[in-house]
Design a protein around this motif. Sequence first.
Motif, PDB file in Angstrom:
ATOM      1  N   GLU A  15       7.213  -9.141  -2.124  1.00 21.61           N
ATOM      2  CA  GLU A  15       7.727  -7.895  -1.541  1.00 21.61           C
ATOM      3  C   GLU A  15       9.161  -7.642  -1.993  1.00 21.61           C
ATOM      4  O   GLU A  15       9.517  -6.514  -2.326  1.00 21.61           O
ATOM      5  CB  GLU A  15       7.633  -7.942  -0.017  1.00 21.61           C
ATOM      6  N   LEU A  21       9.041  -6.604  -5.633  1.00 28.90           N
ATOM      7  CA  LEU A  21       8.536  -5.235  -5.734  1.00 28.90           C
ATOM      8  C   LEU A  21       9.633  -4.227  -5.400  1.00 28.90           C
ATOM      9  O   LEU A  21       9.808  -3.233  -6.109  1.00 28.90           O
ATOM     10  CB  LEU A  21       7.336  -5.030  -4.806  1.00 28.90           C
ATOM     11  N   GLN A  52      11.021  -1.384  -7.948  1.00 30.11           N
ATOM     12  CA  GLN A  52      10.985   0.032  -7.599  1.00 30.11           C
ATOM     13  C   GLN A  52      12.381   0.654  -7.686  1.00 30.11           C
ATOM     14  O   GLN A  52      12.531   1.776  -8.161  1.00 30.11           O
ATOM     15  CB  GLN A  52      10.405   0.218  -6.196  1.00 30.11           C
ATOM     16  N   ALA A  99       6.307  -2.550 -11.503  1.00 29.35           N
ATOM     17  CA  ALA A  99       6.162  -2.393 -10.055  1.00 29.35           C
ATOM     18  C   ALA A  99       4.687  -2.268  -9.671  1.00 29.35           C
ATOM     19  O   ALA A  99       4.253  -2.850  -8.675  1.00 29.35           O
ATOM     20  CB  ALA A  99       6.945  -1.171  -9.564  1.00 29.35           C
ATOM     21  N   ARG A 101       2.726  -4.756  -7.258  1.00 30.37           N
ATOM     22  CA  ARG A 101       2.039  -4.195  -6.089  1.00 30.37           C
ATOM     23  C   ARG A 101       0.606  -4.717  -6.018  1.00 30.37           C
ATOM     24  O   ARG A 101       0.124  -5.099  -4.950  1.00 30.37           O
ATOM     25  CB  ARG A 101       2.056  -2.669  -6.157  1.00 30.37           C
ATOM     26  N   GLN A 102      -0.094  -4.775  -7.159  1.00 32.78           N
ATOM     27  CA  GLN A 102      -1.468  -5.284  -7.181  1.00 32.78           C
ATOM     28  C   GLN A 102      -1.503  -6.775  -6.853  1.00 32.78           C
ATOM     29  O   GLN A 102      -2.369  -7.242  -6.112  1.00 32.78           O
ATOM     30  CB  GLN A 102      -2.132  -5.022  -8.530  1.00 32.78           C
TER      31      GLN A 102
END
Length: 160
Positions: free
Chosen positions: A15, A18, A22, A61, A65-66
């Motif tokens: 997290e 990520l 982003q 990103a 995320r995946q």
Amino acid sequence: MNKSALHQEVIQRLEDTLQQAQQAALMAYETATAKENIAENKYDTLGLEASYLATGHARRAAAIRQTLVDWKRLLLRDFDPLLGIQLGALIELSDDDGRRQCLFLGPDGAAMKLQLDGQTVQVLGPQAPLGQMLRGKNVGDELTLRVASGVQLLAILSVD
């Protein structure tokens, strides 16, 4: 060692990563679309370069995320000797010199080292060479791993 705590630590790290990806994508996008970066001639490529960078960060990103989704879906189960080592297994190995290492096998994309309870744990995925070798193995099994310096013999000491 607590597998659930390790699982949560991997998710937290993903997290954080990520969020950084982003933010980097947003900064590159803002640079690419800023009025002062509009090309004035064919040699003025700052906006174009920033757009390539923004695309790269956005793809990174999306991949993170995946990976995060895959890790959140991972169900931690007790070790079943009939199935052998599966995703979510916490494994302790020993090499020929008696050095021990702890591994946490999970979905791809989250290779990292964690510290938990004063012990280093290497997180690896099922596509990593060692991850592939471990799948389906049991306590007491031995693995022969080819490394740059030659061959390394590893014994599986425990699986949780």
